[in-house]
Design a protein around this motif. Sequence first.
Motif, PDB file in Angstrom:
ATOM      1  N   LEU A 158      -5.714  20.263   7.105  1.00 42.30           N
ATOM      2  CA  LEU A 158      -6.492  19.149   6.574  1.00 42.30           C
ATOM      3  C   LEU A 158      -6.017  18.755   5.175  1.00 42.30           C
ATOM      4  N   ILE A 159      -5.826  19.758   4.303  1.00 45.20           N
ATOM      5  CA  ILE A 159      -5.501  19.490   2.898  1.00 45.20           C
ATOM      6  C   ILE A 159      -4.069  18.988   2.730  1.00 45.20           C
ATOM      7  N   PHE A 160      -3.131  19.623   3.406  1.00 46.76           N
ATOM      8  CA  PHE A 160      -1.724  19.335   3.142  1.00 46.76           C
ATOM      9  C   PHE A 160      -1.041  18.473   4.196  1.00 46.76           C
ATOM     10  N   VAL A 161      -1.731  18.140   5.258  1.00 45.04           N
ATOM     11  CA  VAL A 161      -1.130  17.292   6.293  1.00 45.04           C
ATOM     12  C   VAL A 161      -1.954  16.027   6.516  1.00 45.04           C
ATOM     13  N   VAL A 162      -3.213  16.201   6.890  1.00 42.92           N
ATOM     14  CA  VAL A 162      -4.051  15.042   7.221  1.00 42.92           C
ATOM     15  C   VAL A 162      -4.283  14.151   6.005  1.00 42.92           C
ATOM     16  N   LEU A 163      -4.724  14.740   4.876  1.00 46.19           N
ATOM     17  CA  LEU A 163      -5.020  13.942   3.683  1.00 46.19           C
ATOM     18  C   LEU A 163      -3.782  13.224   3.133  1.00 46.19           C
ATOM     19  N   PRO A 164      -2.619  13.908   2.971  1.00 47.94           N
ATOM     20  CA  PRO A 164      -1.430  13.180   2.500  1.00 47.94           C
ATOM     21  C   PRO A 164      -1.028  12.029   3.410  1.00 47.94           C
ATOM     22  N   LEU A 165      -1.114  12.234   4.723  1.00 41.29           N
ATOM     23  CA  LEU A 165      -0.775  11.159   5.652  1.00 41.29           C
ATOM     24  C   LEU A 165      -1.770  10.005   5.542  1.00 41.29           C
ATOM     25  N   LEU A 166      -3.041  10.329   5.334  1.00 44.25           N
ATOM     26  CA  LEU A 166      -4.063   9.291   5.178  1.00 44.25           C
ATOM     27  C   LEU A 166      -3.829   8.487   3.906  1.00 44.25           C
ATOM     28  N   ILE A 167      -3.525   9.185   2.802  1.00 42.52           N
ATOM     29  CA  ILE A 167      -3.257   8.503   1.529  1.00 42.52           C
ATOM     30  C   ILE A 167      -2.022   7.619   1.650  1.00 42.52           C
ATOM     31  N   PHE A 168      -0.987   8.132   2.297  1.00 44.71           N
ATOM     32  CA  PHE A 168       0.241   7.362   2.492  1.00 44.71           C
ATOM     33  C   PHE A 168      -0.041   6.110   3.323  1.00 44.71           C
ATOM     34  N   PHE A 169      -0.855   6.249   4.355  1.00 49.17           N
ATOM     35  CA  PHE A 169      -1.192   5.107   5.212  1.00 49.17           C
ATOM     36  C   PHE A 169      -1.955   4.049   4.417  1.00 49.17           C
ATOM     37  N   ILE A 170      -2.930   4.489   3.612  1.00 53.31           N
ATOM     38  CA  ILE A 170      -3.714   3.542   2.801  1.00 53.31           C
ATOM     39  C   ILE A 170      -2.801   2.831   1.797  1.00 53.31           C
ATOM     40  N   TYR A 171      -1.873   3.562   1.195  1.00 49.98           N
ATOM     41  CA  TYR A 171      -0.945   2.969   0.222  1.00 49.98           C
ATOM     42  C   TYR A 171      -0.060   1.914   0.883  1.00 49.98           C
ATOM     43  N   GLN A 172       0.411   2.215   2.083  1.00 49.66           N
ATOM     44  CA  GLN A 172       1.259   1.262   2.795  1.00 49.66           C
ATOM     45  C   GLN A 172       0.475   0.005   3.185  1.00 49.66           C
ATOM     46  N   VAL A 173      -0.785   0.169   3.566  1.00 53.16           N
ATOM     47  CA  VAL A 173      -1.637  -0.985   3.865  1.00 53.16           C
ATOM     48  C   VAL A 173      -1.839  -1.834   2.620  1.00 53.16           C
ATOM     49  N   TYR A 174      -2.071  -1.173   1.480  1.00 45.10           N
ATOM     50  CA  TYR A 174      -2.234  -1.883   0.203  1.00 45.10           C
ATOM     51  C   TYR A 174      -0.979  -2.688  -0.131  1.00 45.10           C
ATOM     52  N   ARG A 175       0.184  -2.073   0.017  1.00 39.26           N
ATOM     53  CA  ARG A 175       1.437  -2.777  -0.259  1.00 39.26           C
ATOM     54  C   ARG A 175       1.602  -3.978   0.666  1.00 39.26           C
ATOM     55  N   PHE A 176       1.236  -3.795   1.923  1.00 39.76           N
ATOM     56  CA  PHE A 176       1.364  -4.890   2.894  1.00 39.76           C
ATOM     57  C   PHE A 176       0.467  -6.062   2.501  1.00 39.76           C
ATOM     58  N   VAL A 177      -0.772  -5.750   2.083  1.00 40.69           N
ATOM     59  CA  VAL A 177      -1.710  -6.799   1.677  1.00 40.69           C
ATOM     60  C   VAL A 177      -1.188  -7.534   0.447  1.00 40.69           C
ATOM     61  N   VAL A 178      -0.647  -6.784  -0.526  1.00 38.45           N
ATOM     62  CA  VAL A 178      -0.101  -7.396  -1.743  1.00 38.45           C
ATOM     63  C   VAL A 178       1.046  -8.344  -1.404  1.00 38.45           C
ATOM     64  N   ILE A 179       1.908  -7.914  -0.476  1.00 36.92           N
ATOM     65  CA  ILE A 179       3.044  -8.759  -0.079  1.00 36.92           C
ATOM     66  C   ILE A 179       2.554 -10.034   0.600  1.00 36.92           C
ATOM     67  N   ILE A 180       1.552  -9.894   1.475  1.00 39.06           N
ATOM     68  CA  ILE A 180       0.998 -11.068   2.172  1.00 39.06           C
ATOM     69  C   ILE A 180       0.410 -12.053   1.175  1.00 39.06           C
ATOM     70  N   ILE A 181      -0.349 -11.531   0.198  1.00 38.99           N
ATOM     71  CA  ILE A 181      -0.970 -12.402  -0.813  1.00 38.99           C
ATOM     72  C   ILE A 181       0.088 -13.115  -1.641  1.00 38.99           C
ATOM     73  N   SER A 182       1.126 -12.378  -2.026  1.00 39.22           N
ATOM     74  CA  SER A 182       2.183 -12.983  -2.842  1.00 39.22           C
ATOM     75  C   SER A 182       2.943 -14.053  -2.075  1.00 39.22           C
ATOM     76  N   MET A 183       3.057 -13.877  -0.769  1.00 35.81           N
ATOM     77  CA  MET A 183       3.761 -14.868   0.048  1.00 35.81           C
ATOM     78  C   MET A 183       2.943 -16.155   0.189  1.00 35.81           C
ATOM     79  N   LYS A 184       1.608 -16.021   0.135  1.00 33.45           N
ATOM     80  CA  LYS A 184       0.747 -17.195   0.282  1.00 33.45           C
ATOM     81  C   LYS A 184       0.667 -18.014  -0.995  1.00 33.45           C
ATOM     82  N   LYS A 185       0.992 -17.394  -2.139  1.00 37.85           N
ATOM     83  CA  LYS A 185       0.938 -18.124  -3.401  1.00 37.85           C
ATOM     84  C   LYS A 185       2.028 -19.189  -3.440  1.00 37.85           C
ATOM     85  N   PRO A 186       1.697 -20.412  -3.847  1.00 35.88           N
ATOM     86  CA  PRO A 186       2.725 -21.460  -3.913  1.00 35.88           C
ATOM     87  C   PRO A 186       3.759 -21.156  -4.994  1.00 35.88           C
TER      88      PRO A 186
END
Length: 218
Positions: A158-186
């Motif tokens: 849980l501590i060294f496998v599940v949580l790191p993978l969860l944090i990595f997944f959330i970070y990648q989602v955040y990056r994806f959202v930031v990229i989408i927002i930046s692409m929509k800006k004129p």
Amino acid sequence: MKTRANSKKSVWKIILEVIAWIVVIFATIITLSVFSSQANGGVANIFGKIPVTIQSDSMAPTFKAGDLIIDKKVTDIKQLKEGDVITFWTIIQGKRVLNTHRIVNINNDGSYITRGDANSKEDDVRVLPLDIVGQYTGQKISGMGSVIDFLRSPTGFLIFVVLPLLIFFIYQVYRFVVIIISMKKPKLSAADEEEIKRKAIEEYIKSQEQQDSVSNQP
């Protein structure tokens, strides 16, 4: 100064990305080890390599309790000979467990007599070919076996496998959202940017002139 600061940010960003991927790869290996172990009756097999945690000092000084050794699958049982170190299923204190000892004799019926390097007598239970899990390759990592056992436990997983993978997944989602927002800006054209700069300079000059006129009044 801004360029240098941006450069430092880029370096740190790359370092964090590398660390994140290392954590993900490590977590993936542990996950594969756990699921492979469950699928193979308690024995992990990762790309043909069989990691085994040593539980006692019966093979000292070749390896000791807590070490992680790497076995390989035995494809031809007839190639095993006296002196080879094998991992096999056996009965110790009424429990079926994995053991890793050296072959000291091969019986006529094809069974094996084994003994730990630190022991003075042979093992009581003979080893049958079907009991053999793998052959020691000579590769070991001191102390890593205890770490792997902890990582395979529910708490460690849980501590060294599940949580790191969860944090990595959330970070990648955040990056994806930031990229989408930046692409929509004129995006401004070069002419528009120059016009904005020109107006900003004119406003600055105008404000300076107003300040000078106020200061020059009697």
